[in-house]
Design an enzyme around this catalytic site. Structure first.
Site, PDB file in Angstrom:
ATOM      1  CB  VAL A 102      -1.037  -0.045   1.280  1.00 33.27           C
ATOM      2  CG1 VAL A 102      -1.985  -1.386   1.190  1.00 33.27           C
ATOM      3  CG2 VAL A 102      -0.107   0.112   2.566  1.00 33.27           C
ATOM      4  CG  ASN A 142       4.050  -6.746   6.183  1.00 28.57           C
ATOM      5  OD1 ASN A 142       4.244  -5.701   6.415  1.00 28.57           O
ATOM      6  ND2 ASN A 142       5.123  -7.693   6.247  1.00 28.57           N
ATOM      7  CB  VAL A 144       5.857  -2.847   4.419  1.00 24.46           C
ATOM      8  CG1 VAL A 144       6.488  -2.865   3.003  1.00 24.46           C
ATOM      9  CG2 VAL A 144       6.522  -2.373   5.543  1.00 24.46           C
ATOM     10  CD  GLU A 145       3.797  -8.491   2.446  1.00 27.88           C
ATOM     11  OE1 GLU A 145       2.923  -9.280   1.808  1.00 27.88           O
ATOM     12  OE2 GLU A 145       4.781  -8.994   3.279  1.00 27.88           O
ATOM     13  CG  MET A 146      -2.490  -6.809   1.483  1.00 25.91           C
ATOM     14  SD  MET A 146      -3.532  -8.385   1.541  1.00 25.91           S
ATOM     15  CE  MET A 146      -3.507  -8.587  -0.229  1.00 25.91           C
TER      16      MET A 146
END
Length: 335
Positions: A102, A142, A144-146
């Site tokens: 994201v 996470n 940094v991810e979703m």
């Protein structure tokens, strides 16, 4: 874990002489001749094994899992789905050195393919998830991810009548976190890619591999690649240090690997050995994407894992063999 050959690797080495004799059938340095027509002889222990058939799982759960795999509402800002980093149209990966989460945040490691991931004995490069169901929760939470959470995801899905109906059909109730991860894992368990040229060869179709691929298979076993890349996934079933014989080359990111999970200094730089199926489609390579091509990856692995400066001819033959690991999904060759 301390880094000496595992039991699996030891068993592989015991059968290498048999495998070489079976594959080669000729003098050293010659392209191996094709065997006569008929089934390939069975080996007492076969280093490489064909993929099993796709499992028959509840259709409603698999269909729901496929929908969730492509659902951007699993992410905080509705911008990313699992398929954003694991593109099923491109080998189950995304061709980036690291995936973007994201707000365009870069990840820390190269995204592995999701195809055949169910064959891995653990998930993630560092093995921090013991199953596909455990793995599915990781990217959702996470930052940094979703960058989402189960309460946020469930609010979105429960507000959608079609999802309420799909979960009721598959699980007999409304969306829950447990059912989300089970549906995702059920779909991913169907992402097997059988019928590669190697699979057909191992099942007794001598002409499935051409002469160069068969010579590459011979060298793959002779040189020791199959000590770690063996079994049904040609890897994915053990941990190993990246840099057994010498330190990785400059440019390879220093990564604590499994040490961050276990806290043990002996696990620093240790990673799950990746499976090699469909590897020709998933460049770049290694946890940090430091190898841009298969040729780069083979040369690096020969040097740092096997202690060899591999001859150009051997590199070419092994790469030809690795191209024979590309399978099919839903009746179509992967691309």
């Amino acid at each position: 874990m301390p880094f000496r050959p595992t039991l699996i690797a030891a068993l592989v080495l015991l059968c290498i002489g048999l495998c070489i004799g079976w594959i080669r059938g000729g003098e050293d340095g010659e392209a191996p001749p094709m065997p006569p027509p008929g089934p390939t002889p069975a080996l007492p222990f076969q280093a490489l094994q064909p993929l099993p058939p796709v499992p028959a799982l509840p259709a409603a759960r698999v269909a729901l899992g496929e929908r969730l795999f492509h659902e951007p509402r699993l992410s905080h800002d509705n911008s990313l789905s699992c398929a954003s980093c694991h593109d099923l149209a491109h080998g189950g990966a995304d061709a980036r050195p690291v995936s973007l989460g994201v707000r365009g945040q870069p990840g820390q490691r190269n995204a592995p393919t999701v195809f055949n991931a169910s064959l891995n004995f653990v998930q993630f490069w560092d093995g921090r998830a013991g199953s596909l169901r455990e793995q599915a929760a990781g990217p959702v939470h996470n930052p940094v991810e979703m960058a989402s959470s189960w309460p946020e995801v469930l609010d979105k899905l429960r507000a959608d009548a079609s999802y309420r109906e799909a979960f009721a059909s598959a699980y007999g109730g409304p969306p829950t976190a447990e059912h989300i991860v089970d549906a995702l894992a059920s779909f991913e368990e169907t992402l097997l890619t059988p019928d590669s040229p190697l699979d057909r060869f191992l099942r007794g179709e001598p002409g499935a591999l051409d002469a160069r691929q068969r010579a590459g298979l011979q060298r793959f076993i002779e040189l020791g690649c199959a000590s770690c890349h063996q079994g049904v996934g040609l890897g994915g079933n053990m941990f190993q240090r990246f840099g057994v014989m010498e330190a990785p080359p400059p440019g390879v990111a220093r990564d604590s690997g499994r040490q961050a999970v276990t806290g043990r200094e002996a696990d620093r730089g240790v990673f799950k050995v990746p499976g090699l199926r469909n590897v020709a489609l998933t460049a770049p390579y290694f946890h940090d994407a430091s190898a841009a091509t298969l040729e780069d990856a083979v040369r690096t692995m020969a040097r740092v894992q096997l202690g060899q400066d591999m001859a150009a001819q051997d590199v070419d033959l092994i790469v030809a063999f690795l191209h024979a690991l590309t399978g099919r999904w839903r009746g179509q060759a992967l691309q």
